[in-house]
Motif scaffolding. Sequence first.
Motif, PDB file in Angstrom:
ATOM      1  N   LEU A 125       1.585 122.524  -3.129  1.00 12.13           N
ATOM      2  CA  LEU A 125       0.967 121.284  -2.689  1.00 12.13           C
ATOM      3  C   LEU A 125       1.511 121.006  -1.297  1.00 12.13           C
ATOM      4  N   VAL A 126       0.658 120.613  -0.382  1.00 12.89           N
ATOM      5  CA  VAL A 126       1.086 120.355   0.993  1.00 12.89           C
ATOM      6  C   VAL A 126       0.628 118.971   1.433  1.00 12.89           C
ATOM      7  N   LEU A 127       1.201 118.533   2.523  1.00 11.65           N
ATOM      8  CA  LEU A 127       0.762 117.321   3.195  1.00 11.65           C
ATOM      9  C   LEU A 127       0.082 117.743   4.483  1.00 11.65           C
ATOM     10  N   VAL A 128      -0.954 117.032   4.864  1.00 10.07           N
ATOM     11  CA  VAL A 128      -1.655 117.306   6.121  1.00 10.07           C
ATOM     12  C   VAL A 128      -1.599 116.038   6.961  1.00 10.07           C
ATOM     13  N   THR A 129      -1.152 116.186   8.210  1.00  8.40           N
ATOM     14  CA  THR A 129      -1.140 115.038   9.106  1.00  8.40           C
ATOM     15  C   THR A 129      -2.205 115.216  10.179  1.00  8.40           C
ATOM     16  N   THR A 130      -2.742 114.096  10.605  1.00  4.56           N
ATOM     17  CA  THR A 130      -3.707 114.056  11.707  1.00  4.56           C
ATOM     18  C   THR A 130      -3.349 112.876  12.602  1.00  4.56           C
ATOM     19  N   ALA A 131      -3.873 112.906  13.803  1.00  2.52           N
ATOM     20  CA  ALA A 131      -3.721 111.781  14.729  1.00  2.52           C
ATOM     21  C   ALA A 131      -5.062 111.581  15.413  1.00  2.52           C
ATOM     22  N   HIS A 132      -5.527 110.332  15.419  1.00  3.26           N
ATOM     23  CA  HIS A 132      -6.842 110.048  15.977  1.00  3.26           C
ATOM     24  C   HIS A 132      -6.890 108.586  16.404  1.00  3.26           C
ATOM     25  N   GLN A 133      -7.334 108.364  17.610  1.00  2.49           N
ATOM     26  CA  GLN A 133      -7.493 107.005  18.144  1.00  2.49           C
ATOM     27  C   GLN A 133      -6.225 106.174  17.972  1.00  2.49           C
ATOM     28  N   GLY A 134      -5.086 106.785  18.289  1.00  2.00           N
ATOM     29  CA  GLY A 134      -3.809 106.087  18.250  1.00  2.00           C
ATOM     30  C   GLY A 134      -3.206 105.883  16.874  1.00  2.00           C
ATOM     31  N   LYS A 135      -3.816 106.455  15.833  1.00  2.00           N
ATOM     32  CA  LYS A 135      -3.309 106.272  14.467  1.00  2.00           C
ATOM     33  C   LYS A 135      -3.043 107.629  13.838  1.00  2.00           C
ATOM     34  N   SER A 136      -1.853 107.779  13.255  1.00  2.00           N
ATOM     35  CA  SER A 136      -1.563 109.014  12.533  1.00  2.00           C
ATOM     36  C   SER A 136      -1.702 108.759  11.039  1.00  2.00           C
ATOM     37  N   MET A 176      -2.034 113.039   4.360  1.00  2.85           N
ATOM     38  CA  MET A 176      -2.750 113.150   3.091  1.00  2.85           C
ATOM     39  C   MET A 176      -2.171 114.309   2.291  1.00  2.85           C
ATOM     40  N   THR A 177      -2.452 114.313   0.998  1.00  5.87           N
ATOM     41  CA  THR A 177      -2.029 115.379   0.109  1.00  5.87           C
ATOM     42  C   THR A 177      -3.172 116.387  -0.031  1.00  5.87           C
ATOM     43  N   MET A 178      -2.835 117.693  -0.062  1.00  2.00           N
ATOM     44  CA  MET A 178      -3.876 118.709  -0.199  1.00  2.00           C
ATOM     45  C   MET A 178      -3.380 119.840  -1.105  1.00  2.00           C
ATOM     46  N   GLY A 179      -4.262 120.278  -1.993  1.00  2.00           N
ATOM     47  CA  GLY A 179      -3.924 121.378  -2.876  1.00  2.00           C
ATOM     48  C   GLY A 179      -4.815 122.597  -2.707  1.00  2.00           C
ATOM     49  N   ALA A 196       2.276 120.244   6.427  1.00  2.00           N
ATOM     50  CA  ALA A 196       3.696 120.052   6.139  1.00  2.00           C
ATOM     51  C   ALA A 196       3.959 120.419   4.679  1.00  2.00           C
ATOM     52  N   ILE A 197       5.025 121.153   4.443  1.00  2.00           N
ATOM     53  CA  ILE A 197       5.335 121.632   3.096  1.00  2.00           C
ATOM     54  C   ILE A 197       6.523 120.841   2.546  1.00  2.00           C
ATOM     55  N   PRO A 198       6.255 119.967   1.565  1.00  2.76           N
ATOM     56  CA  PRO A 198       7.340 119.163   0.994  1.00  2.76           C
ATOM     57  C   PRO A 198       8.113 119.942  -0.070  1.00  2.76           C
ATOM     58  N   GLY A 199       9.368 119.552  -0.256  1.00  4.38           N
ATOM     59  CA  GLY A 199      10.172 120.085  -1.357  1.00  4.38           C
ATOM     60  C   GLY A 199       9.959 119.246  -2.599  1.00  4.38           C
ATOM     61  N   VAL A 200      10.523 119.691  -3.708  1.00 10.92           N
ATOM     62  CA  VAL A 200      10.323 118.974  -4.968  1.00 10.92           C
ATOM     63  C   VAL A 200      10.876 117.560  -4.924  1.00 10.92           C
ATOM     64  N   ASP A 201      11.826 117.291  -4.034  1.00  9.69           N
ATOM     65  CA  ASP A 201      12.348 115.935  -3.931  1.00  9.69           C
ATOM     66  C   ASP A 201      11.313 114.962  -3.368  1.00  9.69           C
ATOM     67  N   LEU A 202      10.223 115.478  -2.820  1.00 10.03           N
ATOM     68  CA  LEU A 202       9.121 114.632  -2.324  1.00 10.03           C
ATOM     69  C   LEU A 202       7.900 114.690  -3.244  1.00 10.03           C
ATOM     70  N   MET A 203       8.065 115.199  -4.454  1.00  9.38           N
ATOM     71  CA  MET A 203       6.920 115.354  -5.351  1.00  9.38           C
ATOM     72  C   MET A 203       6.265 114.011  -5.672  1.00  9.38           C
ATOM     73  N   GLN A 204       7.037 113.023  -6.070  1.00 14.81           N
ATOM     74  CA  GLN A 204       6.439 111.735  -6.424  1.00 14.81           C
ATOM     75  C   GLN A 204       5.740 111.104  -5.229  1.00 14.81           C
ATOM     76  N   GLU A 205       6.388 111.141  -4.066  1.00 10.74           N
ATOM     77  CA  GLU A 205       5.767 110.583  -2.864  1.00 10.74           C
ATOM     78  C   GLU A 205       4.482 111.327  -2.513  1.00 10.74           C
ATOM     79  N   VAL A 250       2.407 112.891  -4.532  1.00 12.80           N
ATOM     80  CA  VAL A 250       1.347 112.467  -5.446  1.00 12.80           C
ATOM     81  C   VAL A 250       0.853 111.081  -5.065  1.00 12.80           C
ATOM     82  N   ASP A 251       1.775 110.175  -4.777  1.00 11.38           N
ATOM     83  CA  ASP A 251       1.392 108.801  -4.420  1.00 11.38           C
ATOM     84  C   ASP A 251       0.615 108.760  -3.100  1.00 11.38           C
ATOM     85  N   ILE A 252       0.976 109.621  -2.156  1.00 15.58           N
ATOM     86  CA  ILE A 252       0.234 109.703  -0.883  1.00 15.58           C
ATOM     87  C   ILE A 252      -1.224 110.036  -1.161  1.00 15.58           C
TER      88      ILE A 252
END
Length: 190
Positions: free
Chosen positions: A25-36, A39-42, A77-86, A88-90
């Motif tokens: 499971l990974v996180l994907v970051t974007t930046a657009h119009q001054g806002k970053s 999201m979570t992606m599988g 971005a590749i999170p470790g298991v210590d970020l699993m709950q976050e 999922v919540d993201i």
Amino acid sequence: MSTNNKVMRDYPRNKVARLLEPGPLVLVTTAHQGKSNVMTMGFHMMVQHDPPLIAFVIGPWDFSHKALIETKECVIAIPGVDLMQESVDIGNCSGSETDKFKQFNLNRLDAEIVKAPLVEQCLANIECRVVNTQLSAKYNVFVVEALKVWVNGNRKEKRIFHHKGDGTFSLDGATIDMKARMTKWKEITD
């Protein structure tokens, strides 16, 4: 072929992703119009080694979709298991309503090539640029090239986790070195 199979059982076709989920499971970051946003992606996979190409699915149901379409860049971005709950919540809230970096206490770091931020707490961050959108209109599949890769050497927890497609996760455990047996693929094991 025997029709008296007592070992294998029928499995629903629409749940095949639960068997083949290819990576962490990974996180994907974007930046657009001054806002970053993050999201979570599988749904992602490696397409080739050199240059490193990655394919993934991000659709119009994702707030990050518009940013990806317009900027053609992101960070995986590749999170470790210590970020699993976050992690999922993201995936359970939208960046259109929430500053997820603030909500989940994630530190943004400037990337070197793209405008999307790195996530400091993650094991690794991959700066990417979209190189192919041929399957985007029909299947929401994007192919990106990894432009720059960062690893966090300060991380103690190095295990990653995989979403099994049904709300359950598996954790990486022991690493088994089979490099000596990978004679056909020696160039990728060095």
